[in-house]
Design a protein around this motif. Structure first.
Motif, PDB file in Angstrom:
ATOM      1  N   VAL A 162      40.410  60.991  22.572  1.00 14.92           N
ATOM      2  CA  VAL A 162      40.552  60.685  24.105  1.00 14.92           C
ATOM      3  C   VAL A 162      39.410  60.970  24.937  1.00 14.92           C
ATOM      4  O   VAL A 162      39.152  60.145  26.112  1.00 14.92           O
ATOM      5  N   VAL A 163      38.849  62.081  24.814  1.00 14.99           N
ATOM      6  CA  VAL A 163      37.426  62.489  25.581  1.00 14.99           C
ATOM      7  C   VAL A 163      36.356  61.479  25.493  1.00 14.99           C
ATOM      8  O   VAL A 163      35.849  61.051  26.308  1.00 14.99           O
ATOM      9  N   LEU A 164      36.295  60.894  24.007  1.00 12.39           N
ATOM     10  CA  LEU A 164      35.134  59.786  23.888  1.00 12.39           C
ATOM     11  C   LEU A 164      35.467  58.681  24.563  1.00 12.39           C
ATOM     12  O   LEU A 164      34.621  57.788  25.272  1.00 12.39           O
ATOM     13  N   VAL A 165      36.795  58.194  24.493  1.00 12.89           N
ATOM     14  CA  VAL A 165      37.450  57.040  25.357  1.00 12.89           C
ATOM     15  C   VAL A 165      37.105  57.188  26.804  1.00 12.89           C
ATOM     16  O   VAL A 165      36.527  56.259  27.494  1.00 12.89           O
ATOM     17  N   LEU A 173      34.601  54.809  29.100  1.00 12.04           N
ATOM     18  CA  LEU A 173      35.006  54.099  30.625  1.00 12.04           C
ATOM     19  C   LEU A 173      34.321  54.731  31.601  1.00 12.04           C
ATOM     20  O   LEU A 173      34.082  53.808  32.353  1.00 12.04           O
ATOM     21  N   THR A 174      34.086  55.864  31.715  1.00  4.84           N
ATOM     22  CA  THR A 174      33.430  56.470  32.721  1.00  4.84           C
ATOM     23  C   THR A 174      31.894  55.742  32.930  1.00  4.84           C
ATOM     24  O   THR A 174      31.462  55.444  34.010  1.00  4.84           O
ATOM     25  N   PHE A 200      27.813  52.331  35.476  1.00  2.16           N
ATOM     26  CA  PHE A 200      26.746  51.395  35.284  1.00  2.16           C
ATOM     27  C   PHE A 200      27.170  49.792  35.718  1.00  2.16           C
ATOM     28  O   PHE A 200      26.347  49.129  35.855  1.00  2.16           O
ATOM     29  N   GLU A 201      28.397  49.656  36.116  1.00  2.00           N
ATOM     30  CA  GLU A 201      28.833  48.422  36.650  1.00  2.00           C
ATOM     31  C   GLU A 201      28.670  48.374  38.212  1.00  2.00           C
ATOM     32  O   GLU A 201      28.580  47.476  38.977  1.00  2.00           O
TER      33      GLU A 201
END
Length: 83
Positions: free
Chosen positions: A28-31, A35-36, A41-42
């Motif tokens: 969960v932390v990796l996902v 996403l962050t 970067f978007e």
């Protein structure tokens, strides 16, 4: 048989392989981290940011990444202090 020579498993036994490393919490932390980073970067356009008194123009991703790093460091500090 004495308790020291029993053949039963103990709590300290590890499964070995990736089973012990990839826990549901770590996944969960990796996902969330991925996403962050995608969100940061978007957002590449420049924006004006006021740092107490001076107003600076910088890419929004730099401000978001800096804020995220400061938050992560604060969180790590408080988690480490609690132990």
């Amino acid at each position: 048989m004495s308790p020291n020579t029993s053949s039963g498993g103990s709590k300290g036994d590890s499964k070995g392989g990736a089973g012990g490393f990839l826990t549901p919490g770590r996944i969960v932390v990796l996902v969330v981290a991925v996403l962050t980073l995608i969100f940061i970067f978007e957002n590449t356009h420049h924006t004006k940011i006021r740092l107490l008194i001076p107003e600076v123009t910088m890419p929004l991703w730099v401000a978001l990444l800096g804020t995220g790093l400061i938050g992560a460091l604060c969180g790590a500090y408080f988690v480490r202090r609690r132990r």
